[in-house]
Write a protein that holds these residues in place. Structure first.
Motif, mmCIF file in Angstrom:
data_model
loop_
_atom_site.group_PDB
_atom_site.id
_atom_site.type_symbol
_atom_site.label_atom_id
_atom_site.label_comp_id
_atom_site.label_asym_id
_atom_site.label_seq_id
_atom_site.Cartn_x
_atom_site.Cartn_y
_atom_site.Cartn_z
ATOM 1 N N PHE A 12 0.843 -1.196 0.000
ATOM 2 C CA PHE A 12 0.000 0.000 0.000
ATOM 3 C C PHE A 12 0.881 1.250 0.000
ATOM 4 O O PHE A 12 0.665 2.194 -0.766
ATOM 5 N N MET A 20 2.579 1.817 -3.458
ATOM 6 C CA MET A 20 1.654 2.341 -4.470
ATOM 7 C C MET A 20 1.338 3.816 -4.214
ATOM 8 O O MET A 20 1.340 4.633 -5.144
ATOM 9 N N GLN A 44 5.556 6.895 -13.726
ATOM 10 C CA GLN A 44 4.485 6.288 -14.508
ATOM 11 C C GLN A 44 3.218 6.204 -13.658
ATOM 12 O O GLN A 44 3.070 5.291 -12.846
ATOM 13 N N ASN A 45 2.338 7.174 -13.815
ATOM 14 C CA ASN A 45 1.096 7.189 -13.055
ATOM 15 C C ASN A 45 -0.074 7.496 -13.987
ATOM 16 O O ASN A 45 0.017 8.438 -14.787
ATOM 17 N N PRO A 46 -1.178 6.746 -13.890
ATOM 18 C CA PRO A 46 -2.328 7.033 -14.757
ATOM 19 C C PRO A 46 -3.126 8.200 -14.192
ATOM 20 O O PRO A 46 -4.297 8.063 -13.826
ATOM 21 N N ILE A 81 1.188 0.352 -22.566
ATOM 22 C CA ILE A 81 0.234 0.774 -21.542
ATOM 23 C C ILE A 81 -1.152 0.917 -22.150
ATOM 24 O O ILE A 81 -1.311 1.022 -23.369
ATOM 25 N N ASN A 82 -2.135 0.932 -21.277
ATOM 26 C CA ASN A 82 -3.526 0.907 -21.704
ATOM 27 C C ASN A 82 -4.357 1.855 -20.848
ATOM 28 O O ASN A 82 -4.287 1.802 -19.622
ATOM 29 N N LEU A 83 -5.110 2.713 -21.509
ATOM 30 C CA LEU A 83 -5.961 3.665 -20.788
ATOM 31 C C LEU A 83 -7.372 3.613 -21.365
ATOM 32 O O LEU A 83 -7.550 3.456 -22.578
ATOM 33 N N VAL A 105 -6.580 4.677 -5.106
ATOM 34 C CA VAL A 105 -5.580 4.009 -4.264
ATOM 35 C C VAL A 105 -6.247 3.347 -3.058
ATOM 36 O O VAL A 105 -5.947 2.210 -2.698
ATOM 37 N N THR A 126 -8.740 0.356 -4.437
ATOM 38 C CA THR A 126 -8.095 -0.797 -5.063
ATOM 39 C C THR A 126 -7.326 -1.596 -4.024
ATOM 40 O O THR A 126 -7.112 -2.792 -4.179
ATOM 41 N N SER A 127 -6.912 -0.939 -2.933
ATOM 42 C CA SER A 127 -6.166 -1.661 -1.901
ATOM 43 C C SER A 127 -7.102 -2.265 -0.864
ATOM 44 O O SER A 127 -6.639 -2.795 0.141
ATOM 45 N N VAL A 179 -3.584 -9.091 -7.030
ATOM 46 C CA VAL A 179 -3.072 -7.980 -6.225
ATOM 47 C C VAL A 179 -2.095 -7.136 -7.041
ATOM 48 O O VAL A 179 -2.129 -5.910 -7.004
ATOM 49 N N GLN A 198 -2.580 -2.954 -8.430
ATOM 50 C CA GLN A 198 -1.859 -1.742 -8.035
ATOM 51 C C GLN A 198 -2.087 -0.712 -9.144
ATOM 52 O O GLN A 198 -1.925 -1.028 -10.332
ATOM 53 N N MET A 199 -2.456 0.480 -8.766
ATOM 54 C CA MET A 199 -2.975 1.436 -9.741
ATOM 55 C C MET A 199 -2.049 1.625 -10.943
ATOM 56 O O MET A 199 -2.504 1.620 -12.085
ATOM 57 N N GLN A 200 -0.757 1.759 -10.688
ATOM 58 C CA GLN A 200 0.151 2.055 -11.791
ATOM 59 C C GLN A 200 0.399 0.811 -12.649
ATOM 60 O O GLN A 200 0.398 0.875 -13.880
ATOM 61 N N MET A 245 -1.916 -0.139 -15.574
ATOM 62 C CA MET A 245 -1.772 0.399 -16.936
ATOM 63 C C MET A 245 -1.216 -0.654 -17.888
ATOM 64 O O MET A 245 -1.496 -0.620 -19.080
#
Lengths: 180, 576
Positions: free
Chosen positions: A36, A39, A48-50, A134-136, B307, B310-311, B378, B382-384, B387
């Motif tokens: 946690f 992330m 690299q963050n969406p 990557i995919n959005l 965040v 998703t966690s 899991v 994770q958000m990133q 992608m």
């Protein structure tokens, strides 16, 4: 003896927990908190963050915006050269409007993603290395602005990866990244 | 035909309608048993229908064969998804609720009229969904699992899906009534762990169903023109309450069945009531937050929202699953060590009843769900990292690990158990029945891994008829992934063949198996009796084997996590 088909006897809450199970709870708990933390932290220090601003916009209005951008952009044989730092992409059945586009390596662009009709998936990778992808998700009704900086020159291929209709598989576009 | 059916649904009961089961030690009432059979048989029918479409879907994605045209492919893919992911699972889960509730409690099934009505409405809904998908014509589109607006999907689809969900709600009511009757006047009485697990499953199911009714009703009123426009983001949030929620039902029902079957055929004990029940409570509070997994790369959702959800709130539900990952094998280890069965580090495991397909199904399911399904879930959540996974075949690999290798394999074991203990039929071939879990687990694992590799290493998208060997209109393709698809294709076909073997073993035994109602099924009995006679107290048993297995699991988890993050950080800079 404790069986899962019988009600437990006596004060089962205070029964001691097996030592190894206790250790495992500790390991699993630390790992949970750790991932946690990673992330969350990565949104601050990672590259690299969406994450990007989102605006509500009617599909037709977004289409007009993309058209204005196309009019302002320079047309070349390899694709459009954006007038400023904004790059617009319009997802529609079964085409990526405003692609191909020619970009400079190492320069940060604001990539605007939106759809004209149904949901689409913006799935992009360089031609040479398919694992770098990557995919959005792209919505009609939203304009999502994601900054991107392409360091490696080359051709980047965009395909659609959200089912959008019978011609879904033919949706393809390119970004051409060139040395500045 | 009718005679066969009557014979299958009949058993010898005493004057009160009860009989005693020699394997589980439970007093089983006729009303429960008959309805468990009804829902179980219906589930297997859905498995056969959905499994048939696995053949056409897999041989289309294996582009060397490329069986179907795109239009047909999306229809077949929709039917594959709805029959397996929803109908096979939910019919089976109602049966699981009836077993976990009234059967374990030794009660009759209350409100049997509602159970039958619920079944009939579910069947009507399921048939309706199948027909609406099959008869979809352009400009309307096949719904796939998600029926994302504003794609024009048949209003009949949304309507019949709602009918099915309402039916499932009605069918679940007798379970809740049984628990209510059990607790009435005895509020402090503790339910058995299996009933407790089934109860939490039921609550999660109701939450999921309410979300589903809201989502499909919203889309339906838009499709029939009562409202003019529909918000994509709102539909997606509502839809994933049921889309992900149903998978949480699958998870909880599966874990509940793990506790049940490892006990009755493997002699497992509960190593800690407190810890296992707390894990179910964590599920109750946090697992539904996981619906956010599908919205991680959507526009409009704030970073904090993504965040946090998703966690599952600091991985509350993943922690719960890791608790079960220890508690289930630990239960087997403790039970067998207490009986003095198998020494050393893993003797308790190697000497276990591996020829019993019920036992092997469950154990393979525990291992494969954890290593392939849980870890990937899991990591991709994770958000990133999401992608790089979103809408690729890697996602499909993930949920074949959870739902096929996890829940389906567990339910296969449960079905085989029910054939012997409730339908009272011997297997047409013991060898065939023993083979089924090995064949299915082995072949499906390879197919699943290939899907994951194709998705994560080559970015091959899901939900498309072709793109690997050919993308119409361009020279570019993902042909580098072709060798993976050769492996995928072969092993997918073998997995389907294993599924056929399962159906032969099940249906064949029902129709042609010898009646075993005279015997007491000693081949299913846990070695050394249902519960250990004395021996070391559970908390003092040396759970060395389980501990080592869990450390191996954690090592795999860390490795997959690091690898995925490494791949991500190799990408160009993305995002604010």
């Amino acid at each position: 003896m404790p069986a899962p088909l019988d009600p437990p006897e006596g004060n089962w809450w205070d029964e001691p927990v097996n030592r190894r199970e206790t250790i495992w709870l500790g390991i699993a708990g630390l790992w949970s908190v750790g991932i946690f933390g990673w992330m969350s932290g990565f949104t601050q220090f990672g590259d690299q963050n969406p994450i990007g601003e989102t605006y509500d916009v009617e599909p037709d209005a977004y289409r007009e915006r993309v058209q204005e951008y196309k009019d302002a952009a320079e047309e070349t044989e390899r694709g459009l050269v954006p007038p400023e730092d904004s790059v617009y992409v319009g997802a529609m059945r079964y085409n990526w409007d405003a692609l191909p586009v020619v970009l400079e390596a190492g320069r940060e662009y604001d990539v605007h993603l939106g759809a004209y009709d149904v949901q689409h998936g913006f799935s992009i990778r360089p031609e040479e290395t398919l694992s770098k992808q990557i995919n959005l998700q792209v919505f009609p009704g939203n304009e999502w602005v994601i900054p991107m900086t392409f360091d490696e020159p080359g051709t980047y291929h965009v395909i659609c990866n959200e089912f959008c209709g019978q011609g879904h598989r033919s949706m393809h576009g390119t970004l051409v990244v060139e040395e500045a | 035909m009718l005679g066969t059916l009557r014979a299958l649904f009949g058993n010898e009961y005493d004057a009160e309608g009860y009989r005693s089961c020699s394997v589980t030690g439970l007093d089983v009432h006729r009303s429960v048993e008959e309805h468990v059979k009804l829902f179980g048989v219906t589930a297997v029918v859905a498995l056969v229908v959905g499994g048939s479409f696995a053949f056409t879907v897999a041989t289309t994605r294996w582009e060397l064969i490329g069986l179907l045209e795109p239009g047909d492919f999306y229809t077949h893919l929709s039917l594959h998804a709805w029959n397996l992911l929803i109908f096979w699972m939910v019919f089976m889960e109602i049966a699981v609720l009836y077993v976990g509730g009234p059967m374990v409690l030794g009660r009759r099934l209350p409100l049997t009229a509602l159970a039958k009505a619920g079944w009939a409405v579910m069947v009507a809904g399921a048939v309706g969904v199948n027909l609406s998908i099959w008869f979809t014509e352009a400009p309307e589109q096949a719904p796939l699992l998600t029926a994302y607006v504003p794609l024009p999907v048949s209003p009949w689809f949304y309507a019949t899906a709602i009918v099915f969900l309402l039916g499932a709600t009605v069918a679940a009511l007798p379970f809740f009534a049984a628990v209510w009757k059990e607790k009435r006047g005895a509020a402090t009485k503790t339910l058995p762990l299996v009933t407790f697990g089934a109860f939490v499953t039921g609550v999660i199911a109701v939450e999921a169903i309410l979300g589903g009714i809201a989502a499909f009703a919203y889309a339906l009123v838009w499709r029939v023109g009562l409202i003019e426009s529909v918000e994509v983001g709102i539909y997606r949030q509502l839809y994933w309450i049921v889309g992900h929620g149903t998978q949480q039902i699958n998870l909880l029902a599966m874990v509940t069945v793990w506790y049940f079957l490892t006990h009755v055929v493997g002699g497992a004990v509960v190593v800690s009531e407190k810890v296992s029940r707390s894990a179910f409570i964590l599920y109750l509070f946090f697992i539904n937050l996981g619906a956010a997994h599908h919205l991680l790369v959507d526009p409009g959702m704030s970073t904090g929202w993504r965040v946090w959800n998703t966690s599952y709130a600091f991985y509350g539900a993943a922690f719960a699953s890791m608790i079960h990952a220890f508690a289930i094998p630990a239960g087997i280890e403790a039970g067998r060590r207490q009986r003095g069965l198998g020494g050393g580090l893993f003797g308790w495991l190697t000497s276990a009843p591996w020829r019993n397909p019920v036992f092997s199904s469950v154990v393979f399911s525990v291992i494969l769900f954890g290593f392939l399904g849980g870890i990937t879930g899991v990591v991709m959540g994770q958000m990133q990292v999401n992608m790089t996974w979103h809408n690729t075949l890697a996602t499909v690999g993930h949920f074949h690990a959870t739902v096929a290798l996890g829940t389906t394999l567990t339910f296969m074991g449960l079905t085989l158990f029910v054939v012997k203990t409730m339908f009272r039929r011997e297997f047409v071939s013991d060898r065939l029945a023993s083979l089924v879990p090995y064949a299915y687990a082995g072949t499906m694992s390879v197919a699943t891994l290939m899907l994951m590799y194709a998705g994560i290493l080559y970015g091959v998208p899901r939900r498309t008829a072709e793109v690997v060997r050919n993308i119409p209109g361009t020279d570019f393709s993902l042909a580098a992934a072709s060798p993976l698809f050769a492996l995928f294709g072969v092993f997918a076909l073998l997995a389907i063949l294993s599924g056929i073997l399962f159906v032969v073993a099940t249906v064949g035994s029902l129709l042609f198996g010898a009646d075993n109602s005279g015997g007491d099924l000693t081949d299913l009995h846990a070695e050394g009796g249902l519960t250990p006679d004395g021996g070391t107290s559970v908390h003092a048993v040396e759970l060395r084997g389980t501990f080592v297995l869990c450390l191996v699991f954690m090592a795999a988890f860390v490795a997959a996590y690091v690898l995925n993050w490494y791949l991500l950080t190799q990408l160009w800079s993305i995002g604010a």
